[in-house]
Design a protein around this motif. Structure first.
Motif, PDB file in Angstrom:
ATOM      1  N   LEU A   1      32.155  37.339  47.189  1.00 40.15           N
ATOM      2  CA  LEU A   1      31.689  37.376  45.807  1.00 40.15           C
ATOM      3  C   LEU A   1      32.865  37.445  44.839  1.00 40.15           C
ATOM      4  N   GLY A   2      33.885  38.187  45.195  1.00 44.22           N
ATOM      5  CA  GLY A   2      35.045  38.325  44.328  1.00 44.22           C
ATOM      6  C   GLY A   2      35.866  37.059  44.189  1.00 44.22           C
ATOM      7  N   GLU A   3      35.852  36.223  45.217  1.00 44.79           N
ATOM      8  CA  GLU A   3      36.694  35.016  45.229  1.00 44.79           C
ATOM      9  C   GLU A   3      36.500  34.107  44.014  1.00 44.79           C
ATOM     10  N   PRO A   4      35.291  33.673  43.680  1.00 49.88           N
ATOM     11  CA  PRO A   4      35.149  32.788  42.516  1.00 49.88           C
ATOM     12  C   PRO A   4      35.372  33.508  41.180  1.00 49.88           C
ATOM     13  N   LEU A   5      35.400  34.839  41.229  1.00 46.15           N
ATOM     14  CA  LEU A   5      35.607  35.629  40.007  1.00 46.15           C
ATOM     15  C   LEU A   5      37.066  36.029  39.832  1.00 46.15           C
TER      16      LEU A   5
ATOM     17  N   LYS B   1      22.337  37.700  48.038  1.00 41.73           N
ATOM     18  CA  LYS B   1      22.831  36.341  48.227  1.00 41.73           C
ATOM     19  C   LYS B   1      23.520  36.188  49.571  1.00 41.73           C
ATOM     20  N   GLY B   2      23.653  37.277  50.317  1.00 39.68           N
ATOM     21  CA  GLY B   2      24.292  37.204  51.619  1.00 39.68           C
ATOM     22  C   GLY B   2      25.801  37.061  51.557  1.00 39.68           C
ATOM     23  N   LEU B   3      26.410  37.467  50.466  1.00 37.89           N
ATOM     24  CA  LEU B   3      27.862  37.375  50.310  1.00 37.89           C
ATOM     25  C   LEU B   3      28.514  38.712  50.599  1.00 37.89           C
ATOM     26  N   SER B   4      29.678  38.660  51.215  1.00 32.56           N
ATOM     27  CA  SER B   4      30.472  39.879  51.345  1.00 32.56           C
ATOM     28  C   SER B   4      31.098  40.169  49.984  1.00 32.56           C
ATOM     29  N   GLN B   5      31.634  41.366  49.831  1.00 34.91           N
ATOM     30  CA  GLN B   5      32.303  41.705  48.578  1.00 34.91           C
ATOM     31  C   GLN B   5      33.469  40.757  48.324  1.00 34.91           C
ATOM     32  N   ALA B   6      34.222  40.430  49.364  1.00 36.82           N
ATOM     33  CA  ALA B   6      35.361  39.519  49.218  1.00 36.82           C
ATOM     34  C   ALA B   6      34.900  38.116  48.824  1.00 36.82           C
TER      35      ALA B   6
ATOM     36  N   GLY C   1      37.646  42.000  46.801  1.00 35.30           N
ATOM     37  CA  GLY C   1      36.439  42.601  47.343  1.00 35.30           C
ATOM     38  C   GLY C   1      36.395  44.091  47.048  1.00 35.30           C
ATOM     39  N   SER C   2      37.549  44.715  47.026  1.00 43.55           N
ATOM     40  CA  SER C   2      37.636  46.134  46.694  1.00 43.55           C
ATOM     41  C   SER C   2      37.142  46.393  45.276  1.00 43.55           C
TER      42      SER C   2
END
Length: 76
Positions: A11-15, A4-9, A19-20
């Motif tokens: 992707l983590g934001e809406p969850l 999806k082209g998302l960084s870990q951070a 990111g770690s």
């Protein structure tokens, strides 16, 4: 597998996780719970892939040995 082209951070934001934490899930050092799996499916549009994977792991005899290297044979 799913790009999806998302960084870990990102992707983590809406969850509401870091990111770690996403990196630990990717590396297999954290166990994914069904609630988070459902959220990932929604954010990534994976049509239940992560939810099905969690359900399969819950039924598996290998679940007792997760995460790798834990040395524990107890169910959680």
């Amino acid at each position: 597998m799913f790009e999806k082209g998302l960084s870990q951070a990102e992707l983590g934001e809406p969850l509401f996780v870091s990111g770690s934490f996403i990196g630990q899930l990717e590396a297999g050092t954290r166990r994914m719970h069904v609630e988070l799996a459902a959220q990932l499916d929604e954010v990534l549009g994976t049509n239940g892939f992560f939810t099905r994977s969690c359900a399969a792991l819950a039924k598996s005899r290998w679940r007792r040995r997760w995460p790798p290297g834990s040395g524990s044979t107890h169910s959680s």
